[in-house]
Design a protein around this motif. Structure first.
Motif, mmCIF file in Angstrom:
data_model
loop_
_atom_site.group_PDB
_atom_site.id
_atom_site.type_symbol
_atom_site.label_atom_id
_atom_site.label_comp_id
_atom_site.label_asym_id
_atom_site.label_seq_id
_atom_site.Cartn_x
_atom_site.Cartn_y
_atom_site.Cartn_z
ATOM 1 N N ILE A 29 65.362 38.814 58.262
ATOM 2 C CA ILE A 29 65.887 40.097 58.271
ATOM 3 C C ILE A 29 66.551 41.414 59.374
ATOM 4 C CG2 ILE A 29 64.368 42.686 58.041
ATOM 5 C CD1 ILE A 29 62.947 40.661 56.062
ATOM 6 N N ARG A 30 65.830 40.491 60.664
ATOM 7 C CA ARG A 30 66.414 40.914 61.785
ATOM 8 C C ARG A 30 67.429 40.883 62.248
ATOM 9 N NH1 ARG A 30 62.273 38.375 66.356
ATOM 10 N NH2 ARG A 30 61.166 39.292 64.490
ATOM 11 N N ARG A 32 70.372 40.643 59.831
ATOM 12 C CA ARG A 32 70.543 41.505 58.788
ATOM 13 C C ARG A 32 71.176 42.361 59.362
ATOM 14 N NH1 ARG A 32 69.458 38.743 52.905
ATOM 15 N NH2 ARG A 32 70.486 37.107 53.256
ATOM 16 N N VAL A 33 69.541 43.615 60.176
ATOM 17 C CA VAL A 33 69.676 45.111 60.368
ATOM 18 C C VAL A 33 70.820 44.458 61.578
ATOM 19 C CG1 VAL A 33 67.501 46.519 61.792
ATOM 20 C CG2 VAL A 33 66.903 44.803 59.404
ATOM 21 N N GLU A 37 73.101 47.480 61.938
ATOM 22 C CA GLU A 37 73.180 48.651 63.168
ATOM 23 C C GLU A 37 74.215 48.667 63.907
ATOM 24 O OE1 GLU A 37 69.411 47.938 65.597
ATOM 25 O OE2 GLU A 37 68.331 49.229 64.500
#
Length: 189
Positions: A29-30, A32-33, A37
């Protein structure tokens, strides 16, 4: 007691395994975020560059339109001056004709009834011509002012800017950026 400890150890293994899976999911998830960004930053830079290009084009169009307005204004001014010169020449001709009519009046004092009827007809014709010329002059006063032309130009530019923003929203949707397209449409109103 021993069986309880064994059960707790087995449960702890499952808890540990589940925590490892959660930790891996958090890492994914990190990542992908972070990529989202980066993508948003790139899109923001491209949008800013697009807005700057639109501003540059708008300023270029504005300066060209101002130059064209000045050219048209100069042409109108030259035409009006030429018309003024023609009207001055017509006034001189009318003055000459008035002098001739005064001379004719002096010659025909004996036959006033005939000459009065003839001069009345001529006077009516000249009056009609003069009224026609005055009507044409009044039509010349109906040209739009610079303010009206500027307001029309401003309205057209707002229309073109709105169309440009709509096209940008459509292109964003086509490229798969529906969220950004929704933002652009919300800004457009």
């Amino acid at each position: 007691m021993e069986s309880r400890i064994a059960t707790l150890e087995v449960d702890m293994k499952y808890v540990r395994r589940d925590l490892d899976e959660v930790r891996d999911d958090v890492r994914v998830i990190r990542d992908r975020v972070g990529s989202i960004e980066t993508t948003l930053a790139g899109m923001s830079a491209r949008a800013e560059a697009g807005f700057e290009a639109v501003d540059t084009r708008f300023e270029s169009m504005e300066s060209r339109l101002d130059a064209k307005f000045d050219t048209v204004d100069a042409k109108f001014e030259a035409k009006f001056e030429a018309m003024d010169a023609k009207f001055d020449a017509m006034d001189a001709k009318f003055d000459a004709m008035d002098a001739k009519f005064d001379a004719m009046d002096a010659k025909f004092d004996g036959s006033e009834s005939r000459s009065d009827a003839k001069f009345k007809g001529l006077d009516d014709k000249f009056e009609a011509k003069f009224e026609a010329i005055m009507a044409k002059l009044e039509k010349l006063d109906a040209f739009p002012t610079k303010l009206q032309l500027s307001l029309w130009f401003g309205g057209a530019m707002l229309f073109f800017l709105s169309c440009t923003v709509a096209i940008i929203a459509v292109l964003l949707r086509m490229m798969g950026h529906t969220d950004l397209a929704n933002v652009v449409e919300a800004v457009r109103g």
